[in-house]
Design a protein around this motif. Structure first.
Motif, PDB file in Angstrom:
ATOM      1  N   GLN A  71       0.816  -1.219  -0.044  1.00 30.56           N
ATOM      2  CA  GLN A  71      -0.141   0.031  -0.138  1.00 30.56           C
ATOM      3  C   GLN A  71       0.904   1.057  -0.103  1.00 30.56           C
ATOM      4  OE1 GLN A  71      -2.582  -1.424  -0.974  1.00 30.56           O
ATOM      5  NE2 GLN A  71      -4.023  -0.539   0.415  1.00 30.56           N
ATOM      6  N   ARG A  72       2.242   1.046  -0.013  1.00 31.87           N
ATOM      7  CA  ARG A  72       3.001   2.189   0.315  1.00 31.87           C
ATOM      8  C   ARG A  72       4.182   2.338  -0.853  1.00 31.87           C
ATOM      9  NH1 ARG A  72       6.414   2.880   4.237  1.00 31.87           N
ATOM     10  NH2 ARG A  72       5.537   4.830   5.034  1.00 31.87           N
ATOM     11  N   LEU A  73       3.867   1.334  -2.022  1.00 31.59           N
ATOM     12  CA  LEU A  73       4.731   1.481  -3.038  1.00 31.59           C
ATOM     13  C   LEU A  73       4.579   2.811  -3.962  1.00 31.59           C
ATOM     14  CD1 LEU A  73       4.901  -2.077  -4.366  1.00 31.59           C
ATOM     15  CD2 LEU A  73       6.804  -0.697  -3.491  1.00 31.59           C
ATOM     16  N   PRO A  74       5.640   3.656  -3.895  1.00 30.83           N
ATOM     17  CA  PRO A  74       5.329   4.522  -5.292  1.00 30.83           C
ATOM     18  C   PRO A  74       5.361   3.932  -6.516  1.00 30.83           C
ATOM     19  CG  PRO A  74       7.658   4.286  -4.483  1.00 30.83           C
ATOM     20  CD  PRO A  74       7.059   3.292  -3.717  1.00 30.83           C
ATOM     21  N   ALA A  75       4.635   4.808  -7.353  1.00 34.98           N
ATOM     22  CA  ALA A  75       4.482   4.471  -9.030  1.00 34.98           C
ATOM     23  C   ALA A  75       5.748   4.274  -9.341  1.00 34.98           C
ATOM     24  CB  ALA A  75       3.668   5.375  -9.568  1.00 34.98           C
ATOM     25  N   GLY A  76       6.267   3.238 -10.212  1.00 35.76           N
ATOM     26  CA  GLY A  76       7.550   2.883 -10.900  1.00 35.76           C
ATOM     27  C   GLY A  76       8.571   2.741  -9.916  1.00 35.76           C
ATOM     28  N   GLY A  77       8.258   2.359  -8.670  1.00 33.39           N
ATOM     29  CA  GLY A  77       9.383   2.178  -7.581  1.00 33.39           C
ATOM     30  C   GLY A  77       9.941   0.729  -7.713  1.00 33.39           C
ATOM     31  N   LEU A  78       9.370  -0.163  -8.213  1.00 33.95           N
ATOM     32  CA  LEU A  78       9.841  -1.430  -8.736  1.00 33.95           C
ATOM     33  C   LEU A  78       9.528  -2.030 -10.178  1.00 33.95           C
ATOM     34  CD1 LEU A  78       8.548  -3.530  -5.434  1.00 33.95           C
ATOM     35  CD2 LEU A  78      10.958  -2.649  -5.857  1.00 33.95           C
ATOM     36  N   SER A  79      10.246  -2.909 -10.431  1.00 33.33           N
ATOM     37  CA  SER A  79       9.987  -3.608 -12.057  1.00 33.33           C
ATOM     38  C   SER A  79       8.544  -4.105 -11.912  1.00 33.33           C
ATOM     39  CB  SER A  79      11.130  -4.657 -12.313  1.00 33.33           C
ATOM     40  OG  SER A  79      10.828  -5.723 -11.363  1.00 33.33           O
ATOM     41  N   PRO A  80       7.982  -4.088 -13.114  1.00 32.24           N
ATOM     42  CA  PRO A  80       6.593  -4.846 -13.057  1.00 32.24           C
ATOM     43  C   PRO A  80       6.414  -6.168 -12.345  1.00 32.24           C
ATOM     44  CG  PRO A  80       7.258  -3.849 -15.280  1.00 32.24           C
ATOM     45  CD  PRO A  80       8.296  -3.749 -14.351  1.00 32.24           C
ATOM     46  N   PHE A  81       7.526  -6.802 -12.587  1.00 32.58           N
ATOM     47  CA  PHE A  81       7.377  -8.117 -11.863  1.00 32.58           C
ATOM     48  C   PHE A  81       7.398  -7.953 -10.454  1.00 32.58           C
ATOM     49  CE2 PHE A  81      10.363 -11.565  -9.937  1.00 32.58           C
ATOM     50  CZ  PHE A  81       9.392 -12.596 -10.191  1.00 32.58           C
ATOM     51  N   ALA A  82       8.472  -7.295 -10.035  1.00 34.20           N
ATOM     52  CA  ALA A  82       8.564  -7.207  -8.307  1.00 34.20           C
ATOM     53  C   ALA A  82       7.281  -6.620  -7.929  1.00 34.20           C
ATOM     54  CB  ALA A  82       9.868  -6.442  -8.077  1.00 34.20           C
ATOM     55  N   GLU A  83       6.743  -5.509  -8.552  1.00 40.53           N
ATOM     56  CA  GLU A  83       5.709  -4.876  -8.173  1.00 40.53           C
ATOM     57  C   GLU A  83       4.284  -5.709  -8.075  1.00 40.53           C
ATOM     58  OE1 GLU A  83       2.677  -0.998  -9.044  1.00 40.53           O
ATOM     59  OE2 GLU A  83       4.663  -1.179 -10.070  1.00 40.53           O
ATOM     60  N   SER A  84       4.305  -6.448  -9.034  1.00 45.29           N
ATOM     61  CA  SER A  84       3.044  -7.662  -9.058  1.00 45.29           C
ATOM     62  C   SER A  84       3.404  -8.540  -8.028  1.00 45.29           C
ATOM     63  CB  SER A  84       3.184  -8.326 -10.364  1.00 45.29           C
ATOM     64  OG  SER A  84       4.239  -9.285 -10.669  1.00 45.29           O
ATOM     65  N   ARG A  85       4.685  -9.000  -7.579  1.00 46.91           N
ATOM     66  CA  ARG A  85       4.702  -9.830  -6.719  1.00 46.91           C
ATOM     67  C   ARG A  85       4.452  -9.243  -5.122  1.00 46.91           C
ATOM     68  NH1 ARG A  85       9.203 -13.286  -5.224  1.00 46.91           N
ATOM     69  NH2 ARG A  85       8.859 -14.034  -2.902  1.00 46.91           N
TER      70      ARG A  85
END
Length: 407
Positions: A71-85
């Motif tokens: 819930q605290r991730l900034p937009a684009g803070g992680l790669s699509p793979f890591a963010e989806s995880r």
């Protein structure tokens, strides 16, 4: 130390140094804590998380922290793979927690209708309902609940849970574990913890418990003082929770919300524990070692620690076991027999003696209650202990042989 903490003077009462980062990778643990609780996510922490996900380096406990970060991730803070995880972990946790709360509420209603009284939900339910990250921010492995006085109504309790389609999985001196038809585990307590076996502690917790109204229904949970004390004592005395410092996550989730703590209520509760040192050490470790970017009232936390009494000599050693190779998920390692021996002496003799002393229960009845519910007879107690000891010795021989064959 990672995080800039100094060696805690409190640990002179314990087994040396205790770390908020556990014994797993401290760089990863620090990044996860900061991503969970710092006001703003730091790029360096996001980079550490990205690398840990790409290399599959997170422990089981660290994976349990991902929902709170989602819930605290900034937009684009992680790669699509890591963010989806990360976001997938939150969605899974939210869905599962809704299921668990629904089943818990159904059980609560059935308990009330059966005349077994109102229950107080501990640990996971209390943490998820009060989490700063929302209901999906804190995974629950099972449901822990406290039913005051049910140890005196054993046959009625057994009949009730059987009528609910639940299967008995095991029991200790303080609780019994049931498996629901949906394969959810329910730990039903009559005492709080192995280090908190006084009836007066149960009465204190029930008296000051608070009610949370939720879409699933009404849930009674411990007040913030008693919840914090229980989280710290349980966390610092459970080796698997110490391994990756997971005990600190629930404690920080409480402290970063800056609750107004009633020190008298907190201290009177903790000072009844058999191991008050565990709570004092945990508070000092949090105040000294938590990353500076995580904001909470460290002075108040340190002040609380100074008011906690010293436990009896040797009590911390008796209850505390530092995590070792055998606590690493997925690793096969031989656990020394001295740990089994210490646990058996504590759970089969010392803790029953505490129940007898503080609650007025007969000693030999408490000894029988440490191994069965209702309490086993002395003949059955000796038989079960003999079979358990033989099993432990057999498993120990097999583990040693397996390790030698691979070396």
């Amino acid at each position: 130390l990672p995080g800039g903490g100094a060696r805690s003077s409190a640990t002179s009462a314990g087994p040396g140094m205790i770390s908020i980062f556990g014994i797993s990778d401290p760089v990863i643990q620090r990044a996860l804590l900061e991503l969970s609780f710092a006001p703003q996510p730091a790029e360096r922490d996001l980079a550490v998380l990205e690398q840990a996900i790409q290399t599959d380096a997170l422990t089981d406990g660290q994976n349990r922290m991902l929902p709170g970060i989602a819930q605290r991730l900034p937009a684009g803070g992680l790669s699509p793979f890591a963010e989806s995880r990360v976001r997938g972990a939150f969605k899974h946790t939210l869905y599962r927690n809704h299921l668990l709360l629904d089943r818990a509420q159904r059980l609560r209603q059935a308990l009330l209708q059966a005349g077994l009284g109102e229950c107080v939900f501990l640990k996971g339910v209390a943490a998820s309902l009060t989490s700063p990250h929302g209901l999906g921010g804190r995974p629950m492995a099972d449901i822990d609940l406290l039913l005051n006085g049910i140890q005196h109504r054993s046959q009625e309790v057994l009949a009730f849970f059987a009528s609910q389609g639940m299967v008995r999985k095991g029991n200790t001196l303080r609780s019994i574990t049931w498996l629901s038809p949906e394969r959810f585990e329910f730990d039903v307590h009559w005492y709080l913890h192995n280090c908190a076996l006084r009836q007066s502690s149960v009465d204190r917790l029930c008296t000051h418990a608070q009610v949370v109204e939720h879409a699933k229904g009404r849930f009674t949970i411990p007040c913030v003082e008693h919840n914090l004390a229980h989280v710290l004592a349980h966390g610092l005395l459970a080796p698997s929770v110490q391994y990756d410092g997971r005990w600190a996550v629930d404690a920080l989730a409480i402290l970063v919300q800056r609750p107004v703590l009633d020190s008298g209520r907190f201290l009177s509760f903790v000072n009844e524990f058999a191991v008050p040192d565990a709570v004092r050490i945990a508070l000092q470790v949090l105040a000294e070692q938590a990353p500076a970017s995580i904001e909470f009232d460290r002075e108040s936390v340190s002040a609380l620690a100074t008011g906690i009494r010293r436990g009896r000599p040797g009590s911390f050693w008796l209850y505390h076991r530092p995590p070792g190779p055998w606590d690493v998920p997925g690793r096969e390692a031989h656990r020394p027999l001295r740990y089994h021996l210490k646990t058996q002496v504590r759970t089969r003799l010392i803790e029953p003696a505490q129940v007898a002393r503080h609650n007025g229960a007969p000693f030999w009845t408490s000894v029988g209650a440490s191994i069965d519910f209702p309490p086993a007879s002395m003949m059955n107690f000796c038989r079960l202990i003999w079979h358990k000891t033989r099993r432990v010795l057999r498993e120990s021989r097999v583990a040693r042989a397996s390790i030698r064959s691979r070396s």
